[in-house]
Design a protein around this motif. Structure first.
Motif, PDB file in Angstrom:
ATOM      1  N   LEU A   1      14.908  31.931  24.672  1.00 28.98           N
ATOM      2  CA  LEU A   1      14.577  32.125  23.253  1.00 28.98           C
ATOM      3  C   LEU A   1      14.816  30.848  22.464  1.00 28.98           C
ATOM      4  O   LEU A   1      14.037  30.477  21.593  1.00 28.98           O
ATOM      5  CB  LEU A   1      15.424  33.256  22.667  1.00 28.98           C
ATOM      6  N   MET A   2      15.931  30.167  22.800  1.00 30.73           N
ATOM      7  CA  MET A   2      16.282  28.952  22.075  1.00 30.73           C
ATOM      8  C   MET A   2      15.288  27.820  22.360  1.00 30.73           C
ATOM      9  O   MET A   2      15.018  27.003  21.488  1.00 30.73           O
ATOM     10  CB  MET A   2      17.696  28.505  22.477  1.00 30.73           C
ATOM     11  N   SER A   3      14.782  27.767  23.575  1.00 29.26           N
ATOM     12  CA  SER A   3      13.894  26.633  23.884  1.00 29.26           C
ATOM     13  C   SER A   3      12.472  26.834  23.346  1.00 29.26           C
ATOM     14  O   SER A   3      11.725  25.882  23.241  1.00 29.26           O
ATOM     15  CB  SER A   3      13.809  26.373  25.381  1.00 29.26           C
ATOM     16  N   MET A   4      12.128  28.082  23.016  1.00 30.10           N
ATOM     17  CA  MET A   4      10.758  28.346  22.564  1.00 30.10           C
ATOM     18  C   MET A   4      10.269  27.396  21.467  1.00 30.10           C
ATOM     19  O   MET A   4       9.219  26.772  21.629  1.00 30.10           O
ATOM     20  CB  MET A   4      10.625  29.792  22.075  1.00 30.10           C
ATOM     21  N   PRO A   5      10.988  27.289  20.336  1.00 27.21           N
ATOM     22  CA  PRO A   5      10.462  26.439  19.267  1.00 27.21           C
ATOM     23  C   PRO A   5      10.253  24.995  19.729  1.00 27.21           C
ATOM     24  O   PRO A   5       9.337  24.318  19.260  1.00 27.21           O
ATOM     25  CB  PRO A   5      11.551  26.497  18.194  1.00 27.21           C
ATOM     26  N   LEU A   6      11.097  24.556  20.679  1.00 27.22           N
ATOM     27  CA  LEU A   6      11.008  23.161  21.116  1.00 27.22           C
ATOM     28  C   LEU A   6       9.739  22.908  21.923  1.00 27.22           C
ATOM     29  O   LEU A   6       9.326  21.766  22.101  1.00 27.22           O
ATOM     30  CB  LEU A   6      12.230  22.799  21.975  1.00 27.22           C
ATOM     31  N   LEU A   7       9.145  23.983  22.465  1.00 23.53           N
ATOM     32  CA  LEU A   7       8.000  23.813  23.350  1.00 23.53           C
ATOM     33  C   LEU A   7       6.677  23.837  22.581  1.00 23.53           C
ATOM     34  O   LEU A   7       5.618  23.604  23.153  1.00 23.53           O
ATOM     35  CB  LEU A   7       7.997  24.933  24.405  1.00 23.53           C
ATOM     36  N   ILE A   8       6.736  24.160  21.294  1.00 24.46           N
ATOM     37  CA  ILE A   8       5.494  24.280  20.527  1.00 24.46           C
ATOM     38  C   ILE A   8       5.082  22.898  19.990  1.00 24.46           C
ATOM     39  O   ILE A   8       5.906  22.191  19.419  1.00 24.46           O
ATOM     40  CB  ILE A   8       5.687  25.268  19.364  1.00 24.46           C
TER      41      ILE A   8
ATOM     42  N   VAL B   1       0.729  18.203   8.317  1.00 23.23           N
ATOM     43  CA  VAL B   1      -0.110  19.396   8.461  1.00 23.23           C
ATOM     44  C   VAL B   1       0.268  20.441   7.410  1.00 23.23           C
ATOM     45  O   VAL B   1      -0.584  21.123   6.852  1.00 23.23           O
ATOM     46  CB  VAL B   1       0.025  19.988   9.881  1.00 23.23           C
ATOM     47  N   LEU B   2       1.579  20.552   7.133  1.00 22.48           N
ATOM     48  CA  LEU B   2       2.046  21.598   6.211  1.00 22.48           C
ATOM     49  C   LEU B   2       1.650  21.300   4.763  1.00 22.48           C
ATOM     50  O   LEU B   2       1.031  22.128   4.101  1.00 22.48           O
ATOM     51  CB  LEU B   2       3.567  21.741   6.327  1.00 22.48           C
ATOM     52  N   THR B   3       2.031  20.111   4.278  1.00 21.34           N
ATOM     53  CA  THR B   3       1.840  19.835   2.849  1.00 21.34           C
ATOM     54  C   THR B   3       0.965  18.618   2.603  1.00 21.34           C
ATOM     55  O   THR B   3       0.538  18.389   1.473  1.00 21.34           O
ATOM     56  CB  THR B   3       3.195  19.552   2.181  1.00 21.34           C
TER      57      THR B   3
ATOM     58  N   VAL C   1       3.194  23.678  14.951  1.00 23.18           N
ATOM     59  CA  VAL C   1       4.288  24.136  14.091  1.00 23.18           C
ATOM     60  C   VAL C   1       3.883  23.992  12.628  1.00 23.18           C
ATOM     61  O   VAL C   1       4.051  24.921  11.820  1.00 23.18           O
ATOM     62  CB  VAL C   1       5.579  23.333  14.370  1.00 23.18           C
ATOM     63  N   GLY C   2       3.325  22.834  12.293  1.00 26.69           N
ATOM     64  CA  GLY C   2       2.879  22.599  10.910  1.00 26.69           C
ATOM     65  C   GLY C   2       1.863  23.637  10.482  1.00 26.69           C
ATOM     66  O   GLY C   2       1.988  24.242   9.409  1.00 26.69           O
ATOM     67  N   ALA C   3       0.860  23.857  11.312  1.00 21.29           N
ATOM     68  CA  ALA C   3      -0.208  24.807  10.977  1.00 21.29           C
ATOM     69  C   ALA C   3       0.346  26.222  10.832  1.00 21.29           C
ATOM     70  O   ALA C   3       0.021  26.941   9.885  1.00 21.29           O
ATOM     71  CB  ALA C   3      -1.282  24.762  12.056  1.00 21.29           C
ATOM     72  N   MET C   4       1.240  26.592  11.803  1.00 17.16           N
ATOM     73  CA  MET C   4       1.859  27.918  11.758  1.00 17.16           C
ATOM     74  C   MET C   4       2.551  28.162  10.426  1.00 17.16           C
ATOM     75  O   MET C   4       2.370  29.178   9.779  1.00 17.16           O
ATOM     76  CB  MET C   4       2.938  28.002  12.846  1.00 17.16           C
TER      77      MET C   4
ATOM     78  N   LEU D   1      12.861  24.457   5.869  1.00 13.68           N
ATOM     79  CA  LEU D   1      12.954  25.677   6.659  1.00 13.68           C
ATOM     80  C   LEU D   1      12.220  25.496   7.988  1.00 13.68           C
ATOM     81  O   LEU D   1      12.714  25.874   9.060  1.00 13.68           O
ATOM     82  CB  LEU D   1      12.341  26.841   5.876  1.00 13.68           C
ATOM     83  N   MET D   2      11.039  24.866   7.912  1.00 15.82           N
ATOM     84  CA  MET D   2      10.248  24.637   9.119  1.00 15.82           C
ATOM     85  C   MET D   2      11.016  23.742  10.105  1.00 15.82           C
ATOM     86  O   MET D   2      11.080  24.029  11.294  1.00 15.82           O
ATOM     87  CB  MET D   2       8.919  23.971   8.746  1.00 15.82           C
ATOM     88  N   ASP D   3      11.600  22.686   9.576  1.00 15.10           N
ATOM     89  CA  ASP D   3      12.309  21.761  10.457  1.00 15.10           C
ATOM     90  C   ASP D   3      13.548  22.428  11.080  1.00 15.10           C
ATOM     91  O   ASP D   3      13.849  22.219  12.251  1.00 15.10           O
ATOM     92  CB  ASP D   3      12.718  20.506   9.688  1.00 15.10           C
ATOM     93  N   VAL D   4      14.241  23.217  10.265  1.00 14.18           N
ATOM     94  CA  VAL D   4      15.414  23.936  10.778  1.00 14.18           C
ATOM     95  C   VAL D   4      14.975  24.883  11.885  1.00 14.18           C
ATOM     96  O   VAL D   4      15.583  24.957  12.950  1.00 14.18           O
ATOM     97  CB  VAL D   4      16.133  24.700   9.647  1.00 14.18           C
ATOM     98  N   TRP D   5      13.875  25.582  11.664  1.00 14.26           N
ATOM     99  CA  TRP D   5      13.367  26.517  12.677  1.00 14.26           C
ATOM    100  C   TRP D   5      12.989  25.768  13.954  1.00 14.26           C
ATOM    101  O   TRP D   5      13.270  26.195  15.055  1.00 14.26           O
ATOM    102  CB  TRP D   5      12.158  27.272  12.122  1.00 14.26           C
ATOM    103  N   HIS D   6      12.338  24.621  13.774  1.00 11.12           N
ATOM    104  CA  HIS D   6      11.819  23.897  14.922  1.00 11.12           C
ATOM    105  C   HIS D   6      12.918  23.205  15.735  1.00 11.12           C
ATOM    106  O   HIS D   6      12.885  23.188  16.949  1.00 11.12           O
ATOM    107  CB  HIS D   6      10.801  22.867  14.431  1.00 11.12           C
ATOM    108  N   TRP D   7      13.906  22.648  15.067  1.00  8.60           N
ATOM    109  CA  TRP D   7      14.813  21.735  15.755  1.00  8.60           C
ATOM    110  C   TRP D   7      16.263  22.172  15.903  1.00  8.60           C
ATOM    111  O   TRP D   7      17.022  21.519  16.618  1.00  8.60           O
ATOM    112  CB  TRP D   7      14.781  20.354  15.082  1.00  8.60           C
TER     113      TRP D   7
END
Lengths: 354, 288
Positions: free
Chosen positions: B104-111, B229-231, B116-119, B157-163
């Protein structure tokens, strides 16, 4: 002051780590738990300390049932095989840490730490961090932490195992002196029979989760109750052979060796246990018997010679003083000290000694 | 015995030289070359000396972008490091929970980063995104495409989620290397949970945490794809961090000289911060 285990048993899943055990340790004694790796020494110590709960049975300390009492509330200290110290503390802070937690004032801390540090030859290193010390000094620091607190129970779990030979010898000599005039029970776990002999006190031989024998170290060594206890307390391994006795004549069942014995046991078949140092390349003792052997391996270790040889179908180990050069395959004559033979009956119980 | 002399071994090193030359040395030297010259295309160059460096260092635009960058990096480090350690401390140490948590923890790292930006772009859209819509529905006036504060909130928030996962995994590895005897010793001493963390776990994690902070610093300081991609750096220039600003200058305005000078300044800042931080952290370490 006494520590008593009553029917203590420890199971993990379907595996039994400690079979129901009864043992009583008295005040001001050093007690050696002697057994090979995985015999259950560490489990037993953790149960004694209160770090682990027995599956069933009770632990009594000073007449109080302390089963399930948290380790923090019991006055216990422990030293491990690994050198466990607080990595970011100096040696002084490390030794002082148990005192700080129980709220001793700083003058007294200074005095007590100073005393213990001197005892363990750490006075010059009080301002260093554990990383900067040698293995021996790190273990001394851990020992100092265990001693400074005046615990009722001090547990030493193979404290010398990770040290090199020289440091081990040195610290092993000092250890019994450290506990000499302390009001506490010391438990010392080791895999080495020589540790037990050096430390003295009492010894419990342990095999596969069972205490085989408990008593004064020298008694356990000289009069092992049974063959198992004798085997645990012998390094290099004990020689075991089957014999028959009729009258005062004993002989190996393959008739290769025969000797006169005045042990007072019935005629019949027995097993004998002979410690390696009782088979030597020279005569030792008043009563020796020759054994012929073919040399398998000959190892020299400084002042001693270990010779493995075959006689009949059995492999034997002998330990002689000095350097005894033997070639592999050579036929040689060795001498066994008859007075030191241990005789065991068909139930492997010791029937007589000498 | 005579030594055989065989110079053929040098041939084995050639591929490395060629690779390093093409992916590091030559591009970097091109940038150095641009940073001292002015060009109008057609391969016409004019020597400008240190003019671009002075211009960049004195420009308000650079100061603003650097300020935003420092603020962003500082905030995400402040969130991700404690959060990562916290999560690692609560993760199970044995049993079936371990692989579950690790995966579960590695999932965000694999995207991939632009995914991630688009999501998050879609996720945060105020009219159709789950996050944006929900926030508006419960009464917040949330619109990350128009309000700078909301844009920052979403980016962070995005960066915290991703990294954060990276910090979690590194801390978890650090925690797992601590021998159980340390915890027992602390328990025997009667040390509190906080003391055990402060005096055993934290010092034992020092090296992996140093690594985690360095990695997160470098990555976040050079962040580009996700906020792009986000902003797209907006609204206005609100989330135009250094890389975004740099690309605007180099490709949008085709100011190759100033952009090259900015690249080098940027590069030296990252290098300097990493070096100072690492030296400070390792100052008291014994070399083994």
């Amino acid at each position: 002051m006494s520590l008593e285990l009553k029917n203590v048993e420890k199971k993990v899943g379907i595996e039994t780590h400690i079979y129901p055990t009864n043992i009583k340790l008295e005040k001001n004694t050093i007690n050696v738990l002697l057994g090979s790796t995985l015999a259950g020494k560490t489990t037993l110590m953790q149960i004694m300390a209160g770090l682990d709960k027995p599956t069933s049975g009770e632990i009594w300390f000073n007449g109080e049932n302390v089963t399930g009492k948290q380790v923090q509330k019991r006055n216990v200290s422990m030293v491990y095989q690994q050198f466990i110290n607080y990595p970011s503390f100096t040696v002084f802070e490390n030794i002082a840490s148990p005192l700080k937690i129980i709220g001793v004032n700083s003058d007294e801390i200074k005095e007590r730490v100073g005393k213990v540090a001197e005892l363990l030859k750490l006075s010059a290193m009080l301002n260093k961090k554990p990383d900067e010390l040698s293995g021996g000094q790190q273990q001394r620091t851990a020992l100092a932490r265990a001693l400074v607190k005046d615990s009722d129970l001090i547990l030493l779990d193979e404290p010398l195992a990770n040290l090199d030979f020289k440091l081990r010898e040195e610290l092993r000599e000092e250890l019994p002196k450290l506990f000499e005039d302390r009001e506490c029970i010391v438990v010392y776990a080791t895999t080495e029979p020589s540790d037990a002999l050096m430390i003295g006190g009492n010894t419990a031989t342990i095999l596969e989760g069972k205490i085989i024998q408990y008593g004064k170290t020298l008694d356990v060594y000289n009069k092992p109750e049974n063959l198992t206890s004798a085997k645990v307390f012998s390094d290099p391994p004990m020689n075991i052979a089957e014999i028959s006795k009729s009258g005062d004549t004993c002989k190996l069942t393959d008739n290769s060796v025969q000797w006169k014995s005045n042990v007072k046991i019935k005629d019949g078949n027995y097993k004998i246990g002979i410690r390696p140092h009782n088979i030597t390349t020279y005569k030792e003792g008043n009563n020796t018997v020759e054994i012929n052997g073919k040399v398998l391996i000959s190892e020299l270790s400084g002042s001693e010679s270990l010779i493995h040889f075959t006689n009949g179908n059995l492999n034997w180990v002998s330990l002689s003083n000095g350097i005894q050069q033997k070639n592999i395959g050579e036929n040689t004559k060795l001498f066994m000290n008859v007075d030191e033979f241990l005789y065991f009956d068909e139930n492997n119980r010791l029937v007589n000694h000498g | 015995m005579n030594k055989t002399i065989n110079q053929k071994a040098w041939f084995f090193v050639v591929p490395v030289f060629v690779l390093v030359a093409f992916n590091a040395a030559i591009p970097l030297m091109t940038v150095v070359n641009y940073s001292f010259q002015e060009t109008f295309g057609n391969n016409v160059f004019a020597w400008e000396g240190t003019r671009w460096f002075k211009q960049i260092l004195l420009s308000e635009r650079f100061h603003d972008a650097l300020g935003r960058q420092i603020a962003f990096t500082f905030i995400i480090l402040l969130i991700q490091i404690p959060l990562g350690i916290g999560i690692a401390l609560t993760m199970p140490k044995k049993g079936w929970g371990v692989p579950v948590c690790l995966i579960l923890m590695s999932m965000p790292l694999l995207i991939p980063w632009n995914v991630v930006g688009a999501m998050w772009n879609i996720f945060a859209l105020p009219d159709i995104g789950f996050l944006g819509y929900s926030l508006n529905a419960i009464g917040f006036d949330f619109n990350f495409t128009q309000q700078p504060g909301d844009a920052w909130f979403t980016t962070i928030l995005m960066d915290v989620w991703h990294w954060t996962s990276l910090v979690v995994l590194l801390s978890y590895a650090g925690l797992n290397s601590i021998q159980p005897a340390y915890y027992q010793a602390a328990e025997i001493d009667g040390a509190s949970r906080w003391a055990t963390f402060r005096y055993i776990e934290l010092p034992k994690m020092k090296k992996v945490l140093t690594l985690a902070i360095l990695l997160r610093f470098m990555d976040s300081f050079m962040i580009y794809t996700e906020p792009f991609v986000l902003t797209g750096g907006g609204p206005g220039n609100a989330t135009a961090f250094l890389s975004i600003d740099l690309v605007k200058m180099a490709l949008g305005q085709f100011d190759l000289g100033p952009a090259a000078a900015m690249s080098l300044i940027y590069f030296f800042i990252v290098l300097l911060v990493c070096w100072v931080f690492y030296s400070l952290m390792m100052k008291n370490e014994v070399r083994s």
